[in-house]
Design a protein around this motif. Structure first.
Motif, PDB file in Angstrom:
ATOM      1  N   ALA A 126     -10.883 -14.268 -11.872  1.00 40.78           N
ATOM      2  CA  ALA A 126     -12.310 -14.652 -12.190  1.00 40.78           C
ATOM      3  C   ALA A 126     -13.214 -13.690 -11.769  1.00 40.78           C
ATOM      4  O   ALA A 126     -14.298 -13.283 -12.578  1.00 40.78           O
ATOM      5  N   ILE A 127     -13.015 -12.867 -10.725  1.00 40.40           N
ATOM      6  CA  ILE A 127     -13.675 -11.758 -10.113  1.00 40.40           C
ATOM      7  C   ILE A 127     -13.624 -10.518 -11.138  1.00 40.40           C
ATOM      8  O   ILE A 127     -14.619 -10.033 -11.421  1.00 40.40           O
ATOM      9  N   ALA A 128     -12.666 -10.378 -11.676  1.00 40.92           N
ATOM     10  CA  ALA A 128     -12.255  -9.240 -12.594  1.00 40.92           C
ATOM     11  C   ALA A 128     -13.234  -9.296 -13.616  1.00 40.92           C
ATOM     12  O   ALA A 128     -13.609  -8.226 -14.126  1.00 40.92           O
ATOM     13  N   ALA A 129     -13.454 -10.414 -14.301  1.00 37.25           N
ATOM     14  CA  ALA A 129     -14.243 -10.523 -15.371  1.00 37.25           C
ATOM     15  C   ALA A 129     -15.627 -10.833 -15.077  1.00 37.25           C
ATOM     16  O   ALA A 129     -16.357 -11.007 -15.983  1.00 37.25           O
ATOM     17  N   ALA A 130     -16.052 -10.792 -14.113  1.00 36.52           N
ATOM     18  CA  ALA A 130     -17.377 -11.417 -13.614  1.00 36.52           C
ATOM     19  C   ALA A 130     -18.559 -10.465 -13.749  1.00 36.52           C
ATOM     20  O   ALA A 130     -18.323  -9.039 -13.698  1.00 36.52           O
ATOM     21  N   ASN A 131     -19.746 -10.911 -14.528  1.00 36.84           N
ATOM     22  CA  ASN A 131     -20.915  -9.950 -14.518  1.00 36.84           C
ATOM     23  C   ASN A 131     -21.614  -9.954 -13.117  1.00 36.84           C
ATOM     24  O   ASN A 131     -22.410  -9.060 -12.756  1.00 36.84           O
ATOM     25  N   VAL A 132     -21.505 -11.179 -12.520  1.00 41.26           N
ATOM     26  CA  VAL A 132     -22.466 -11.516 -11.315  1.00 41.26           C
ATOM     27  C   VAL A 132     -21.475 -12.255 -10.411  1.00 41.26           C
ATOM     28  O   VAL A 132     -20.907 -13.366 -10.668  1.00 41.26           O
ATOM     29  N   VAL A 133     -21.552 -11.790  -9.059  1.00 41.37           N
ATOM     30  CA  VAL A 133     -20.886 -12.455  -7.782  1.00 41.37           C
ATOM     31  C   VAL A 133     -21.751 -12.903  -6.805  1.00 41.37           C
ATOM     32  O   VAL A 133     -22.696 -12.073  -6.335  1.00 41.37           O
ATOM     33  N   LEU A 134     -21.802 -14.235  -6.586  1.00 42.71           N
ATOM     34  CA  LEU A 134     -22.550 -14.465  -5.486  1.00 42.71           C
ATOM     35  C   LEU A 134     -21.645 -14.972  -4.453  1.00 42.71           C
ATOM     36  O   LEU A 134     -20.628 -15.564  -4.531  1.00 42.71           O
ATOM     37  N   VAL A 135     -22.085 -14.454  -3.046  1.00 42.93           N
ATOM     38  CA  VAL A 135     -21.231 -14.633  -2.073  1.00 42.93           C
ATOM     39  C   VAL A 135     -21.967 -15.320  -0.779  1.00 42.93           C
ATOM     40  O   VAL A 135     -23.080 -14.803  -0.509  1.00 42.93           O
ATOM     41  N   THR A 136     -21.623 -16.277  -0.208  1.00 46.05           N
ATOM     42  CA  THR A 136     -22.017 -17.090   1.046  1.00 46.05           C
ATOM     43  C   THR A 136     -21.082 -17.255   1.973  1.00 46.05           C
ATOM     44  O   THR A 136     -20.452 -18.368   1.528  1.00 46.05           O
ATOM     45  N   ILE A 137     -20.818 -16.822   2.823  1.00 46.11           N
ATOM     46  CA  ILE A 137     -19.788 -16.977   3.793  1.00 46.11           C
ATOM     47  C   ILE A 137     -20.055 -16.356   5.319  1.00 46.11           C
ATOM     48  O   ILE A 137     -21.029 -15.332   5.609  1.00 46.11           O
ATOM     49  N   GLY A 138     -19.507 -17.071   6.401  1.00 47.37           N
ATOM     50  CA  GLY A 138     -19.501 -16.632   7.741  1.00 47.37           C
ATOM     51  C   GLY A 138     -19.857 -17.493   8.598  1.00 47.37           C
ATOM     52  O   GLY A 138     -19.719 -17.370   9.764  1.00 47.37           O
ATOM     53  N   MET A 166     -16.740 -11.405  12.217  1.00 46.86           N
ATOM     54  CA  MET A 166     -17.084 -11.893  10.992  1.00 46.86           C
ATOM     55  C   MET A 166     -17.652 -10.780   9.836  1.00 46.86           C
ATOM     56  O   MET A 166     -17.339 -10.699   8.789  1.00 46.86           O
ATOM     57  N   GLY A 167     -18.529  -9.975  10.475  1.00 46.85           N
ATOM     58  CA  GLY A 167     -18.932  -8.803   9.763  1.00 46.85           C
ATOM     59  C   GLY A 167     -18.016  -7.898   9.416  1.00 46.85           C
ATOM     60  O   GLY A 167     -17.936  -7.395   7.967  1.00 46.85           O
ATOM     61  N   ARG A 168     -17.095  -7.761  10.081  1.00 44.21           N
ATOM     62  CA  ARG A 168     -15.930  -6.611   9.450  1.00 44.21           C
ATOM     63  C   ARG A 168     -15.132  -7.371   8.540  1.00 44.21           C
ATOM     64  O   ARG A 168     -14.645  -6.745   7.612  1.00 44.21           O
ATOM     65  N   ASN A 169     -14.981  -8.618   8.686  1.00 43.88           N
ATOM     66  CA  ASN A 169     -14.256  -9.400   7.535  1.00 43.88           C
ATOM     67  C   ASN A 169     -14.926  -9.226   6.446  1.00 43.88           C
ATOM     68  O   ASN A 169     -14.406  -9.231   5.258  1.00 43.88           O
ATOM     69  N   LEU A 170     -16.167  -9.427   6.519  1.00 43.68           N
ATOM     70  CA  LEU A 170     -17.178  -9.446   5.165  1.00 43.68           C
ATOM     71  C   LEU A 170     -17.031  -8.127   4.457  1.00 43.68           C
ATOM     72  O   LEU A 170     -16.820  -8.193   3.310  1.00 43.68           O
ATOM     73  N   THR A 171     -17.053  -7.099   5.384  1.00 43.59           N
ATOM     74  CA  THR A 171     -16.998  -5.800   4.713  1.00 43.59           C
ATOM     75  C   THR A 171     -15.591  -5.533   3.926  1.00 43.59           C
ATOM     76  O   THR A 171     -15.742  -5.060   2.716  1.00 43.59           O
ATOM     77  N   LYS A 172     -14.557  -6.090   4.298  1.00 40.11           N
ATOM     78  CA  LYS A 172     -13.337  -6.132   3.570  1.00 40.11           C
ATOM     79  C   LYS A 172     -13.114  -7.122   2.526  1.00 40.11           C
ATOM     80  O   LYS A 172     -12.823  -6.536   1.374  1.00 40.11           O
ATOM     81  N   ILE A 173     -14.174  -8.223   2.572  1.00 38.44           N
ATOM     82  CA  ILE A 173     -14.161  -9.066   1.405  1.00 38.44           C
ATOM     83  C   ILE A 173     -14.990  -8.252   0.208  1.00 38.44           C
ATOM     84  O   ILE A 173     -14.295  -8.513  -1.225  1.00 38.44           O
ATOM     85  N   LEU A 174     -16.089  -7.850   0.580  1.00 39.68           N
ATOM     86  CA  LEU A 174     -16.755  -7.009  -0.432  1.00 39.68           C
ATOM     87  C   LEU A 174     -16.212  -5.885  -0.990  1.00 39.68           C
ATOM     88  O   LEU A 174     -16.074  -5.476  -2.372  1.00 39.68           O
ATOM     89  N   ALA A 175     -15.283  -5.151  -0.155  1.00 41.83           N
ATOM     90  CA  ALA A 175     -14.289  -4.197  -0.746  1.00 41.83           C
ATOM     91  C   ALA A 175     -13.270  -4.543  -1.945  1.00 41.83           C
ATOM     92  O   ALA A 175     -13.108  -4.009  -2.702  1.00 41.83           O
ATOM     93  N   ALA A 176     -12.857  -5.654  -1.394  1.00 45.24           N
ATOM     94  CA  ALA A 176     -11.776  -6.463  -2.354  1.00 45.24           C
ATOM     95  C   ALA A 176     -12.446  -6.897  -3.686  1.00 45.24           C
ATOM     96  O   ALA A 176     -11.803  -6.692  -4.447  1.00 45.24           O
ATOM     97  N   VAL A 177     -13.638  -7.410  -3.434  1.00 45.75           N
ATOM     98  CA  VAL A 177     -14.496  -7.536  -4.759  1.00 45.75           C
ATOM     99  C   VAL A 177     -14.340  -6.267  -5.420  1.00 45.75           C
ATOM    100  O   VAL A 177     -14.322  -6.554  -6.906  1.00 45.75           O
TER     101      VAL A 177
END
Length: 282
Positions: A126-138, A166-177
Motif C-alpha cells: 500500500a505504501i509503495a503505491a501511495a502519493n500521500v502518506v499520513l502518520v499519527t503514532i506515538g 518513541m522518537g527513535r522508533n518514529l525515525t525508523k518508521i519514516l525511513a522504512a516508509v
C-alpha cells in the motif's frame, strides 16, 4: 542407601529444581523490563480501499495511505475515519479521484507499526503505491508513564527517556516508509498530538487540573520528538496543538465523549491542517 545412590538422587533433584526455575533471572527480567513486549499487540489492519473525489474518468488518481493509532482509525469520531475524511477533502480541493487505504489500528505503538512496515506485505504494498502518506503514532508508547504518574509521580526525568525512545522508533518508521517507496517520493505528513492522553472536561473530572498540566508537559516532550523525526526524514510535521487549543483554548468541543479521541468536528479540524500542508499532487 549407598553414597553413589545418594549422589545420583541429589543430582536429579538439582536438575528438577533448575527446570522449575527456568532461565536464570528470567522472571525478574520480565518484571523489571521498562517496556515489555505486549502479548496482545494489534494485528495489521486488513487493507481496504475507499474511493472518493472526482468520478470523471479523465481525473488523475491519487492514492492516500493512513498509518497509526486510533486517531488515524477514527475511533469514536462518528465519521468515516481521519484518512477517509482527508481523502474526500483532497479530492474536492484538487478535482482528483482519490483512493484511500486506512491502516490505522487502535492501541498501536511505534514498535507495532515498525514491525508491520518491515514484515507485512500488504502494508508495504500500500505504501509503495501511495502519493500521500499520513502518520499519527506515538501516544500509546507513553501510557506506562501515565500509570506511573498516578501511582508515584512522573517528572521530566521519568518521561524524557520513553519519549526519546518513541522518537527513535518514529525515525525508523519514516525511513522504512521512504525505503518502501523505492521509485518515487510520496508526500508524508506526520501529525503530533494536542494531548497524548485525555484532555478537556474529561481529563479535569478524572485527574484534576494537575493531570491536565502534567499531560501538557509530556505531550510537549512527545511532540518535540515527533516533529524532530519528521524533519530529519524530510517530511512535514503538522502541529495539532494550535488546532485544538488556539491561544490555550479548551479543546472539549473537538473531543469525543471519552475525552481522548477527536469527534467529527475534531477530525475535520485535523483534515483542514493536513490539507493546508499538502501540495497539489502531480
Amino acid at each position: 542407601m549407598s553414597v553413589r545412590s545418594r549422589a545420583a538422587v541429589g543430582a536429579l533433584l538439582l536438575l528438577v529444581c533448575a527446570a522449575c526455575a527456568g532461565p536464570a533471572g528470567g522472571a525478574r527480567a520480565a518484571r523489571t523490563s521498562s517496556r515489555p513486549a505486549s502479548p496482545s499487540a494489534p494485528a495489521p489492519a486488513a487493507p481496504s480501499t475507499t474511493e472518493t473525489g472526482s468520478t470523471d474518468p479523465a481525473a488523475r488518481t491519487v492514492r492516500v495511505v493512513g498509518l497509526g493509532d486510533s486517531v488515524m482509525a477514527g475511533t469514536n469520531c462518528g465519521c468515516a475515519g481521519l484518512a477517509e475524511e482527508y481523502g474526500s477533502a483532497l479530492g474536492s480541493r484538487d478535482g482528483d479521484h482519490v483512493l484511500v487505504t486506512n491502516l490505522g489500528v487502535g492501541g498501536t505503538v511505534t514498535d507495532d507499526l515498525l514491525e508491520n512496515l518491515q514484515g507485512d506485505t500488504a502494508t508495504r504494498s500500500a505504501i509503495a503505491a501511495a502519493n500521500v502518506v499520513l502518520v499519527t503514532i506515538g501516544a500509546n508508547d507513553l501510557l506506562p508513564e501515565l500509570d506511573e504518574w498516578r501511582s508515584e509521580g512522573c517528572d521530566d526525568a521519568c518521561f524524557s527517556g520513553p519519549a526519546a525512545r518513541m522518537g527513535r522508533n518514529l525515525t525508523k518508521i519514516l525511513a522504512a516508509v521512504d525505503a518502501v517507496q523505492a521509485g518515487h517520493r510520496a508526500t508524508v505528513l506526520v501529525t503530533d498530538y494536542w494531548n497524548v492522553f485525555t484532555d478537556g472536561d474529561v481529563a479535569r473530572s478524572t485527574g484534576g487540573q494537575a493531570q491536565v498540566e502534567w499531560s501538557a508537559d509530556i505531550t510537549a516532550a512527545a511532540n518535540d520528538q515527533i516533529c524532530a523525526a519528521a524533519r530529519s526524514a524530510g517530511d512535514t510535521c503538522v502541529d495539532l496543538v494550535p488546532v485544538f487549543k488556539p491561544s490555550g483554548a479548551d479543546p472539549t468541543r473537538l473531543l469525543a465523549s471519552d475525552g481522548d479521541h477527536p469527534n467529527a468536528a475534531g477530525v475535520q479540524a485535523i483534515v483542514a491542517a493536513l490539507l493546508a500542508a499538502t501540495p497539489a499532487q502531480r
